[in-house]
Design an enzyme around this catalytic site. Structure first.
Site, PDB file in Angstrom:
ATOM      1  N   LYS A  13      51.623  64.733  52.141  1.00  0.00           N
ATOM      2  CA  LYS A  13      50.318  64.348  51.595  1.00  0.00           C
ATOM      3  C   LYS A  13      49.230  64.704  52.589  1.00  0.00           C
ATOM      4  O   LYS A  13      49.468  64.838  53.804  1.00  0.00           O
ATOM      5  CB  LYS A  13      50.277  62.852  51.278  1.00  0.00           C
ATOM      6  CG  LYS A  13      50.457  61.909  52.485  1.00  0.00           C
ATOM      7  CD  LYS A  13      49.202  61.643  53.274  1.00  0.00           C
ATOM      8  CE  LYS A  13      49.444  60.718  54.477  1.00  0.00           C
ATOM      9  NZ  LYS A  13      48.259  60.648  55.382  1.00  0.00           N
ATOM     10  N   ASP A  51      52.106  53.372  52.937  1.00  0.00           N
ATOM     11  CA  ASP A  51      51.811  54.580  52.171  1.00  0.00           C
ATOM     12  C   ASP A  51      52.958  54.990  51.258  1.00  0.00           C
ATOM     13  O   ASP A  51      52.896  56.013  50.580  1.00  0.00           O
ATOM     14  CB  ASP A  51      51.431  55.742  53.096  1.00  0.00           C
ATOM     15  CG  ASP A  51      52.522  56.070  54.109  1.00  0.00           C
ATOM     16  OD1 ASP A  51      53.526  55.344  54.182  1.00  0.00           O
ATOM     17  OD2 ASP A  51      52.347  57.072  54.830  1.00  0.00           O
TER      18      ASP A  51
END
Length: 291
Positions: A9, A135
């Site tokens: 990401k 996350d």
């Protein structure tokens, strides 16, 4: 043997709103999955839990995130954790601000769901992931999302318009805990225009998104690393990037390019400066139903 890709990401925007009573920080971020990825395989095991990797980043003698995730997963199912063997093929740099470790665990959890609980909802899998890392819910979901709270409160956003992303990982690390400690109590000079970025995504306006790239962690970089991070950003823009920013707590830097040819040329040029340079594209949501 079953396997899944584990996409990294980037943070298109990252803001730290302040410390929380629970010791975490209140965050507001626009997160994007990219095609730079590891590969995670679930193999037969004779006994216990085994993790094999082609890298050398695993801490010796410690329980891995994968092991912790498996324990939470099977606790949710109300059954003991069976013998598992996990194999990681690493490509995403570790400790780079790219979520590589969390992405690996997210792919592992998707594999566990596929094999042991295909009826499990994505929301349940995200909740299991949150027990392992802040996350993790985004890494399970993927795509483009506004992340708030610790990073676990997710709102899906329109996808990033088609583009190419060059990612450079300098040859040094920036420990996440240290970066949060440096940010604690900090009055930031600038903050990302996240609402403006969300509007630009809604219009499919890539240039509008790119001009709003910003990461407040860049303001608290140690002096000895700030120059190199800024130099990489400048080099990407000189190579044709619409804009560039640091991802997560760093030190990876990414630039957004409109054309593949320009991005590929930039990656080739930057690789002479930064050996760990990658060419990637945006990736859409990952957590659809198991079929």
């Amino acid at each position: 043997m079953e396997e899944r890709l584990a996409p990294a990401k980037i943070n298109l925007a990252l803001d730290i709103l302040g410390p929380r009573p629970d010791g975490y920080h209140e965050m507001r971020m626009v997160m994007q999955t990219v095609s730079l990825c590891d590969r995670v395989a679930l193999e037969a095991s004779e006994e216990g839990f085994a993790l094999r990797t082609d890298g050398d980043f695993l801490p010796a003698g410690e329980r891995t995130l994968e092991q912790r995730a498996a324990e939470v997963f099977f606790r949710e199912l109300g059954r003991p954790c069976p013998p598992l063997a996990v194999r990681l093929e690493k490509r995403t740099p570790a400790y780079a601000g790219l979520g590589g470790g969390s992405a690996d665990v997210a792919a592992f959890l998707r594999l566990l769901r596929q094999r042991y609980a295909p009826e499990m909802s994505p929301e349940t899998l995200e909740r299991i992931g949150l027990a392992v890392g802040s996350d993790m819910p985004f890494c399970i979901r993927g795509g483009t999302a506004l992340a708030e709270g610790r990073g676990e409160i997710l709102s899906d956003l329109p996808p990033l318009p088609p583009c190419w992303i060059v990612i450079c990982k300098p040859d040094f690390g920036l420990p996440t805990g240290e970066m949060f400690a440096r940010a604690r109590g900090r009055i930031f000079q600038s903050r990302p225009d996240i609402d403006g970025m969300v509007r630009a995504l809604g219009k499919g306006d890539l240039e509008g998104v790119a001009k709003r790239l910003y990461n407040v962690f860049e303001e608290v970089l140690p002096p000895e690393t700030r120059e190199e991070i800024q130099g990489l950003k400048t080099a990407m823009r000189c190579c044709g990037a619409l804009n560039a920013a640091m991802s997560g707590s760093g030190p990876a830097v990414f630039g957004i390019f409109l054309e593949e040819e320009e991005a590929a040329a930039a990656a080739e040029s930057l690789r002479t400066w930064c050996g760990q340079t990658f060419l990637a594209q945006p990736v859409e949501r990952l957590d659809g139903p198991v079929v």
